[in-house]
Design a protein around this motif. Structure first.
Motif, PDB file in Angstrom:
ATOM      1  N   ARG A   9      10.796 -58.909 132.000  1.00 30.37           N
ATOM      2  CA  ARG A   9      10.503 -58.038 130.868  1.00 30.37           C
ATOM      3  C   ARG A   9      11.587 -56.976 130.690  1.00 30.37           C
ATOM      4  NH1 ARG A   9       4.766 -55.308 130.787  1.00 30.37           N
ATOM      5  NH2 ARG A   9       4.228 -57.514 130.584  1.00 30.37           N
ATOM      6  N   GLY A  10      12.106 -56.837 129.489  1.00 36.17           N
ATOM      7  CA  GLY A  10      13.070 -55.787 129.179  1.00 36.17           C
ATOM      8  C   GLY A  10      14.506 -56.129 129.511  1.00 36.17           C
ATOM      9  N   PHE A  11      14.750 -57.301 130.094  1.00 39.19           N
ATOM     10  CA  PHE A  11      16.109 -57.621 130.538  1.00 39.19           C
ATOM     11  C   PHE A  11      17.067 -57.743 129.346  1.00 39.19           C
ATOM     12  CE2 PHE A  11      18.939 -59.012 133.828  1.00 39.19           C
ATOM     13  CZ  PHE A  11      19.845 -59.863 133.198  1.00 39.19           C
ATOM     14  N   ASN A  12      16.556 -58.290 128.248  1.00 39.39           N
ATOM     15  CA  ASN A  12      17.429 -58.552 127.097  1.00 39.39           C
ATOM     16  C   ASN A  12      17.901 -57.285 126.373  1.00 39.39           C
ATOM     17  OD1 ASN A  12      17.530 -61.330 127.342  1.00 39.39           O
ATOM     18  ND2 ASN A  12      15.534 -61.587 126.320  1.00 39.39           N
ATOM     19  N   ARG A  13      17.284 -56.160 126.691  1.00 38.37           N
ATOM     20  CA  ARG A  13      17.716 -54.950 125.994  1.00 38.37           C
ATOM     21  C   ARG A  13      19.001 -54.359 126.588  1.00 38.37           C
ATOM     22  NH1 ARG A  13      13.128 -52.644 128.768  1.00 38.37           N
ATOM     23  NH2 ARG A  13      13.787 -51.100 130.315  1.00 38.37           N
ATOM     24  N   TYR A  14      19.426 -54.884 127.763  1.00 39.35           N
ATOM     25  CA  TYR A  14      20.660 -54.403 128.392  1.00 39.35           C
ATOM     26  C   TYR A  14      21.874 -55.090 127.752  1.00 39.35           C
ATOM     27  CZ  TYR A  14      17.438 -52.699 131.944  1.00 39.35           C
ATOM     28  OH  TYR A  14      16.414 -52.084 132.613  1.00 39.35           O
ATOM     29  N   ASN A  15      23.020 -54.389 127.804  1.00 43.18           N
ATOM     30  CA  ASN A  15      24.240 -55.013 127.303  1.00 43.18           C
ATOM     31  C   ASN A  15      24.785 -56.022 128.299  1.00 43.18           C
ATOM     32  OD1 ASN A  15      25.719 -53.624 129.306  1.00 43.18           O
ATOM     33  ND2 ASN A  15      25.886 -51.811 127.995  1.00 43.18           N
ATOM     34  N   ARG A  16      25.827 -56.729 127.888  1.00 46.02           N
ATOM     35  CA  ARG A  16      26.335 -57.832 128.711  1.00 46.02           C
ATOM     36  C   ARG A  16      26.853 -57.347 130.058  1.00 46.02           C
ATOM     37  NH1 ARG A  16      30.297 -61.921 125.794  1.00 46.02           N
ATOM     38  NH2 ARG A  16      28.358 -62.160 124.624  1.00 46.02           N
ATOM     39  N   LYS A  17      27.516 -56.181 130.081  1.00 43.11           N
ATOM     40  CA  LYS A  17      28.070 -55.666 131.331  1.00 43.11           C
ATOM     41  C   LYS A  17      26.975 -55.314 132.332  1.00 43.11           C
ATOM     42  CE  LYS A  17      31.291 -52.179 133.110  1.00 43.11           C
ATOM     43  NZ  LYS A  17      32.177 -51.037 132.760  1.00 43.11           N
ATOM     44  N   THR A  18      25.906 -54.684 131.828  1.00 44.44           N
ATOM     45  CA  THR A  18      24.780 -54.315 132.698  1.00 44.44           C
ATOM     46  C   THR A  18      24.090 -55.562 133.240  1.00 44.44           C
ATOM     47  OG1 THR A  18      24.441 -52.307 131.414  1.00 44.44           O
ATOM     48  CG2 THR A  18      22.639 -52.996 132.851  1.00 44.44           C
ATOM     49  N   LYS A  19      23.946 -56.573 132.365  1.00 46.72           N
ATOM     50  CA  LYS A  19      23.325 -57.819 132.812  1.00 46.72           C
ATOM     51  C   LYS A  19      24.130 -58.458 133.936  1.00 46.72           C
ATOM     52  CE  LYS A  19      21.147 -59.063 128.408  1.00 46.72           C
ATOM     53  NZ  LYS A  19      21.148 -60.051 127.309  1.00 46.72           N
ATOM     54  N   ALA A  20      25.452 -58.436 133.796  1.00 47.56           N
ATOM     55  CA  ALA A  20      26.308 -59.030 134.828  1.00 47.56           C
ATOM     56  C   ALA A  20      26.146 -58.299 136.157  1.00 47.56           C
ATOM     57  CB  ALA A  20      27.766 -58.995 134.364  1.00 47.56           C
ATOM     58  N   SER A  21      26.052 -56.952 136.095  1.00 45.84           N
ATOM     59  CA  SER A  21      25.880 -56.170 137.326  1.00 45.84           C
ATOM     60  C   SER A  21      24.551 -56.496 137.998  1.00 45.84           C
ATOM     61  CB  SER A  21      25.955 -54.671 137.004  1.00 45.84           C
ATOM     62  OG  SER A  21      27.202 -54.339 136.435  1.00 45.84           O
ATOM     63  N   LEU A  22      23.501 -56.573 137.185  1.00 45.64           N
ATOM     64  CA  LEU A  22      22.193 -56.914 137.739  1.00 45.64           C
ATOM     65  C   LEU A  22      22.198 -58.308 138.348  1.00 45.64           C
ATOM     66  CD1 LEU A  22      19.814 -55.481 134.983  1.00 45.64           C
ATOM     67  CD2 LEU A  22      20.123 -54.620 137.312  1.00 45.64           C
ATOM     68  N   PHE A  23      22.889 -59.217 137.693  1.00 43.60           N
ATOM     69  CA  PHE A  23      22.957 -60.581 138.218  1.00 43.60           C
ATOM     70  C   PHE A  23      23.632 -60.601 139.581  1.00 43.60           C
ATOM     71  CE2 PHE A  23      22.950 -65.077 138.035  1.00 43.60           C
ATOM     72  CZ  PHE A  23      24.139 -65.494 138.632  1.00 43.60           C
ATOM     73  N   VAL A  24      24.726 -59.843 139.749  1.00 43.53           N
ATOM     74  CA  VAL A  24      25.425 -59.783 141.040  1.00 43.53           C
ATOM     75  C   VAL A  24      24.508 -59.223 142.118  1.00 43.53           C
ATOM     76  CG1 VAL A  24      27.327 -58.688 142.284  1.00 43.53           C
ATOM     77  CG2 VAL A  24      27.722 -59.634 140.002  1.00 43.53           C
ATOM     78  N   ILE A  25      23.745 -58.169 141.776  1.00 42.73           N
ATOM     79  CA  ILE A  25      22.829 -57.567 142.754  1.00 42.73           C
ATOM     80  C   ILE A  25      21.767 -58.558 143.196  1.00 42.73           C
ATOM     81  CG2 ILE A  25      21.068 -55.788 143.089  1.00 42.73           C
ATOM     82  CD1 ILE A  25      22.730 -54.007 141.193  1.00 42.73           C
TER      83      ILE A  25
END
Length: 700
Positions: free
Chosen positions: A349-365
């Motif tokens: 929930r809410g993941f799509n509201r982040y920009n591409r850079k933030t999504k990439a950081s979360l993916f790495v974590i």
């Protein structure tokens, strides 16, 4: 907004918990604090177990109640409809009690019930009755369920049906195990249930018990009270209409069927308080029939709603595969492991509201956490890893400890002792910090039950230097002058006192015990040979009793030998002077494992009963709430205030009051080396021999 809800006021009514025919019964109620209690309500367990063998299985009722409580109030149940939580509780109880329920030597009557808001759910195994008092009428609600009573043999084997229905303000329920003493007073019970308060009803049963000691009862009395409150959760609040309600159409009985035919089937209940839904037997404990989840928030309690036909909805264990929609499938995009993982993460929930850079950081974590989890599993979570195995054992032990504590609160000390003895063996080889802490907790728990003294024995002699190579002491006794008589494994007999040593000679048999006499001592091999030493003769003299059967236990009193021989206590008169005449002192029905004498004869049987015999007749008995073994032996003499129970395996001596049979104190003789022999002399002085040939003395 202020709401009106129903709250049950409960009384457990148990009289004569243990019947003379060997059956045991109990009634237990639970109500969890906080949100669990508000949402799931109260749980009741009523049970009786009768065993045709001699084993004490009274703990089975407590086991069933503990399992039912744990499952019903689990965290997962909090997210479900209370009825679904009740079904899961029944299925888990069936799984745990499967072996007991299939044992032909056991007769089990067991009922579980839950009250959540205005809803009541009931299931039973065997005999069970419920009276409902409402609107100046009292009805036996189970007699109105034809389907429930159809398959009594099936119901004996596991919980198979759920009766559900609605309750109203002022309803009074008496749920109980039927018995002869209650059946003959059924009219009185119904009248009292209708007219009396909860305290008045309890007093009525109490008066029956006081007027007739053979009267017994096991049940739960419930009064549904109307309570005004500000609701925490709207789904738990009940709006009560201000009108009278009929005792008709209050319960229904339901069954969960395994998926064999997906055709929908309508069952129209007959006019009466109940309709039904039956639980299919679950032979595989891991396979639980899954019911389509109802929307709980829409299941408000509507007291005046007309009953509609109940539909039996088939339930499948299979998970339906989602149907693909063409617009959702991209043929141009090729998926791989990384894109699939990213797609999974995107569903949060809410993941799509982040920009591409933030999504990439979360993916790495997240990827890092996954890798860490994999390495943690490799190092710590493999099936053959000692860490993982020990963790499971410790978790199981902690659960069993809670169950043992529950046994103590129910005054079932025997079950608590037996359970802790078992789990101490289970964790014996766990030597890490957690295992050691748990062992210490278990020992502290047992010491509290057994009233273990802090007093420790003191070493008074070392017999190692008295023997030749390969020889060890096997039996000891202490004389009035403080000298110690010891027999080696080779039969050599010595007397030692303050460093002096006197060798008496060698036994012609293998002595099992040493008796003290007025003028010396006597060795006995447990069968026929008794060798007498008198200070005046200064030698061992053999007296052959002519017996060929190994006695189960024996004791000496006034120069006469008393022994357990089959189903008799036999007496050999004046054996110290050479007598060998055998007579039957008493015929016994009990399976005695040990005897002691002070004029009366005391017998300990294999079930932990202590029985007093006088002039060949049984005079009294008491349950010691323990399980004797082959190393258990009772000990007393005429001027002893206690009957001592010694056990070389545990290294303990328990002192029971000779008049009340109450446990007064327990002494631990363990000093790092196993205990080999125990002797008790005047004043309750305890002497012990360990495997290192050391003699210890404990003087209370």
């Amino acid at each position: 907004m202020e709401k009106i809800s129903l709250k049950p006021t409960t009384n457990e009514l148990v009289f004569n918990k243990k019947e003379s025919d060997g059956s045991f019964f109990d009634a237990i109620s639970y109500k969890e604090p906080g949100l669990k209690g508000e949402r799931l309500g109260s749980l009741f367990v009523i049970g009786n177990i009768k065993n045709s063998s001699d084993a004490d299985l009274s703990y089975v009722i407590n086991l069933a109640s503990s399992i039912a409580k744990r499952e019903y109030y689990s965290d997962s149940s909090l997210k479900e409809d209370p009825k679904k939580a009740f079904e899961k509780s029944l299925q888990k109880t069936n799984e745990v009690l499967k072996d007991f329920l299939n044992d032909k030597n056991l007769k089990i009557d067991l009922a579980l019930s839950a009250i959540s808001g205005s809803n009541i759910y009931i299931s039973r195994i065997g005999k069970f009755k419920i009276f409902l008092a409402r609107n100046n009428d009292t009805i036996d609600i189970l007699n109105n369920i034809e389907l429930f009573n159809k398959d009594s043999d099936y119901a004996q084997k596991e919980f198979s049906n759920i009766i559900s229905g609605r309750l109203y303000p002022g309803d009074k329920i008496f749920a109980y195990l039927p018995s002869r003493t209650l059946s003959v007073r059924e009219k009185t019970i119904k009248k009292s249930l209708l007219e009396e308060s909860d305290l008045g009803f309890k007093k009525m049963l109490s008066d029956l018990y006081e007027s007739n000691p053979k009267f017994y009862c096991c049940g739960v009395h419930v009064v549904m009270d109307e309570v005004k409150e500000i609701p925490i959760d709207a789904s738990n609040t009940i709006n009560l209409p201000n009108q009278r309600h009929s005792s008709e159409s209050i319960l229904k009985e339901e069954t969960i069927k395994e998926p064999r035919d997906t055709k929908e089937e309508t069952i129209t209940p007959e006019k009466g308080p109940l309709d039904s839904k039956t639980v299919k037997p679950n032979n595989d404990a891991e396979s639980v029939a899954k019911e389509e989840k109802a929307d709980y928030s829409n299941k408000k309690n509507e007291y005046d709603k007309k009953e509609e036909p109940v539909k039996s909805i088939p339930v499948s264990d299979e998970v339906d595969t989602p149907r693909l929609i063409s617009s959702e499938v991209s043929l141009a995009k090729k998926h791989n492991a990384i894109s699939n993982t990213a797609s999974l993460v995107a569903k949060f929930r809410g993941f799509n509201r982040y920009n591409r850079k933030t999504k990439a950081s979360l993916f790495v974590i997240i990827a890092g956490l996954v890798v860490t989890g994999i390495f943690s599993f490799i190092f710590f979570g493999l099936n053959d890893s000692p860490f993982n195995e020990n963790t499971q054992i410790i978790k199981k032990t902690q659960e069993n400890l809670k169950l043992a504590q529950a046994h103590v609160t129910q005054n079932n000390l025997k079950a608590a002792r037996d359970l802790v003895a078992t789990i101490l063996v289970d964790i014996e080889n766990i030597n890490d910090k957690n295992g050691d802490a748990l062992k210490a907790q278990l020992v502290e728990f047992v010491n509290g039950i057994n009233k273990v003294s802090q007093q420790k024995p003191v070493q008074v002699a070392d017999l190692s230097e008295l023997w030749i190579e390969g020889e060890t002491a096997s039996k000891i006794t202490a004389m009035n002058d403080g000298s110690i008589v010891a027999v080696s494994n080779n039969g050599r007999v010595i007397i030692t006192n303050s460093g002096s040593i006197e060798e008496i000679g060698s036994s012609k048999s293998t002595p099992k015990t040493i008796f003290r006499t007025e003028d010396g001592f006597a060795l006995f091999d447990g069968t026929s040979n008794i060798e007498v030493y008198k200070n005046s003769d200064d030698e061992l003299k053999l007296n052959d009793l002519g017996n060929s059967v190994m006695f189960k236990d024996y004791t000496l009193y006034a120069d006469n030998l008393y022994a357990i021989k089959g189903n008799k206590i036999v007496k050999y008169t004046d054996v110290i002077a050479g007598g060998d005449n055998e007579t039957t002192w008493a015929e016994i029905e009990e399976d005695l494992v040990s005897i002691a004498i002070d004029g009366n004869i005391y017998g300990l049987d294999s079930n932990g009963k202590l029985i007093t015999y006088f002039k060949g007749e049984k005079e009294n008995e008491a349950v010691l709430s323990l399980s004797p073994n082959n190393n258990s032996h009772i000990w007393t003499e005429g001027d002893f205030p206690f009957i001592y129970l010694t056990n070389t395996q545990t290294g303990e001596v328990m002192a029971f009051d000779k008049e009340t049979f109450e446990l007064k104190i327990t002494y631990s003789l363990n000093n790092g080396s196993p205990v080999k022999d125990i002797f008790i002399s005047e004043g309750g002085i305890i002497w012990s021999l360990d495997n290192n040939n050391a003699v210890w003395k404990l003087e209370p």
